[in-house]
Design an enzyme around this catalytic site. Structure first.
Site, PDB file in Angstrom:
ATOM      1  CG  HIS A 113     -51.973 -55.479 -21.227  1.00 11.35           C
ATOM      2  ND1 HIS A 113     -52.583 -54.471 -21.941  1.00 11.35           N
ATOM      3  CD2 HIS A 113     -52.143 -56.611 -21.966  1.00 11.35           C
ATOM      4  CE1 HIS A 113     -53.091 -54.966 -23.059  1.00 11.35           C
ATOM      5  NE2 HIS A 113     -52.835 -56.251 -23.103  1.00 11.35           N
TER       6      HIS A 113
ATOM      7  CG  ASP B 210     -31.093 -47.777 -34.277  1.00 19.85           C
ATOM      8  OD1 ASP B 210     -30.284 -48.150 -33.398  1.00 19.85           O
ATOM      9  OD2 ASP B 210     -30.740 -47.211 -35.330  1.00 19.85           O
TER      10      ASP B 210
END
Length: 440
Positions: free
Chosen positions: A169, A384
């Protein structure tokens, strides 16, 4: 609510370090962290993607080790992707700088001795899902010198796989993570036909310079994982539409968004479940890429955020129409602000520094502060790698409390909320009748 998966289900087959496929130029050796980057602890953002049945994409049909082949495919594409995402192959030099030394990302290959459905259909799914995340890493404080990106590919007995990522982060937010995942999956998916070169834009400290506000030391987020629990809630489209229509009629707000009505309901129910109900505050995080001038493209990498908030000091303030009306008002105010010069997140960090406390800790005198990260319309379900869309996308369970994470449920069909609360508060929260009316 206590539940743990036996560690005997998991066996680590391989651990390696994936370096960029070409060296990072010396001109890019040091990546400067912004004021907002520096205000964050060294935690990872953990997420996982479940692909139920992975068809082997083998050039060599005699290769029978499916996990090894999948891992090799992902490692090769990750190496290519890290050329563009070079800071994630480096290490933290200090709280202001990433040394882009091509140390590499950690990569784990794991076998899990059960079927994927046993995890996804488990009554405590949000805890069961953690089996596919690197052990002890989700939301953990990453020490200086540690890997800024950790990937794990897990193969189930049924043939399905999970790909999990722990993403620092310190360098980027949820939008940055999605950019990375889309680029990495595209390189993986198209590896035989094209040579994709991702083009993320790292802004470093060019937007929120520490020259303006000064440097920061790394804050340590201390919380007891055993006292914080996560609940996964699904708001189906039909029930969500009914809630939005009800709120629109009673509040006068035109077309209340999914995030407005769901976050308001979660805030109301969580506050009601708290031992010290009022006063309370709800803080929403904002992606400001399109709010600042000049607008930043979506492929911008960094922590580019601000906040807006609403407060409740009496029971009338906690009515859903009032909450949604106030949320709409505050977000409209936020869009009119200069989100560089009048950034409320930076103002909160500066004020917290002055008072010697963590951001959002007893904010403006409010003991009960809840935060909401809205990832709706962020297409996580389109990630994907060549095996179709994921069956589920999950967020790692962590030590956060009083936190809501919202995202699309299965490519836009409703909203999935991940709610993190103290375990005693959660037991009251999940029995709230108004909440139960609108969840699956």
């Amino acid at each position: 609510m206590a539940f743990a998966l036996p560690s005997s289900l998991v066996s680590v087959c391989d651990k390696s370090f994936i370096k960029p496929s070409s060296l990072t130029p010396s001109t890019l050796r040091f990546h400067k962290l912004s004021f907002i980057d520096q205000s964050l602890s060294n935690m990872y953002i953990p997420c996982a993607f479940f692909y139920p049945k992975v068809q082997q994409r083998l050039e060599d049909s005699k290769n029978s080790d499916e996990l090894s082949h999948i891992a090799h495919l992902l490692q090769t594409s990750l190496s290519q992707t890290l050329v563009s995402y070079y800071p994630y192959a480096g290490k933290l030099k200090d709280n202001a700088t990433v040394d882009c030394n091509d140390m590499g990302a950690e990569f784990l290959s794991v076998r899990i001795k059960c079927s994927m459905s046993e995890i996804l259909d488990h009554p405590h799914a949000s805890l069961a899902e953690s089996i596919v995340l690197p052990k002890d890493l989700p939301w953990a404080n990453n020490c200086e010198g540690g890997n800024l990106l950790v990937v794990q590919v897990s193969k189930f007995d049924c043939g399905g796989i999970a790909i999990s990522v722990c993403f620092s982060h310190k360098i980027g937010d949820g939008c940055s993570l999605l950019n990375f995942l889309n680029d990495w999956s595209s390189v993986t998916r198209d590896h035989t036909t094209t040579t994709l070169v991702p083009s993320p834009r790292f802004v470093g400290d060019s937007v929120f310079s520490t020259k303006t506000y000064g440097s920061l030391t790394t804050p340590q987020i201390l919380s007891d994982l055993n006292e914080c629990v996560q609940k996964r809630l699904i708001f189906p489209t039909d029930k969500l539409d009914a809630l939005r229509a009800k709120v629109a009629e009673e509040s006068g707000v035109k077309n209340p968004t999914r995030a407005e009505v769901v976050s308001a309901l979660l805030f109301k129910c969580a506050t009601k479940a708290s031992s010290s109900m009022l006063p309370s505050k709800l803080v929403h995080f904002l992606n400001i890429r399109t709010m600042i001038k000049p607008r930043l493209p979506r492929n911008t990498i960094g922590n580019l955020s601000s906040i807006f908030s609403i407060e409740a000091t009496n029971m009338q303030d906690m009515e859903l129409p009032t909450l949604v009306r106030n949320l709409r008002k505050e977000v409209e105010v936020a869009y009119k602000k200069d989100q560089v010069e009048q950034n409320e997140l930076i103002l909160e960090v500066v004020e917290s520094m002055r008072e010697g406390k963590l951001p959002f800790e007893n904010m403006d005198g409010y003991e009960n502060v809840y935060t909401c990260s809205n990832l709706c319309k962020y297409p996580y379900y389109t990630v994907d790698f060549g095996w179709g869309r994921p069956e589920r996308v999950c967020l790692g369970n962590g030590p956060s409390k009083n936190a809501f994470f919202l995202k699309d449920y299965k490519a836009g069909q409703g909203v999935e909320a991940r709610v993190m609360l103290h375990k005693q508060q959660m037991s009251e929260f999940e029995r709230n009748e108004e909440l139960l009316e609108f969840i699956a």
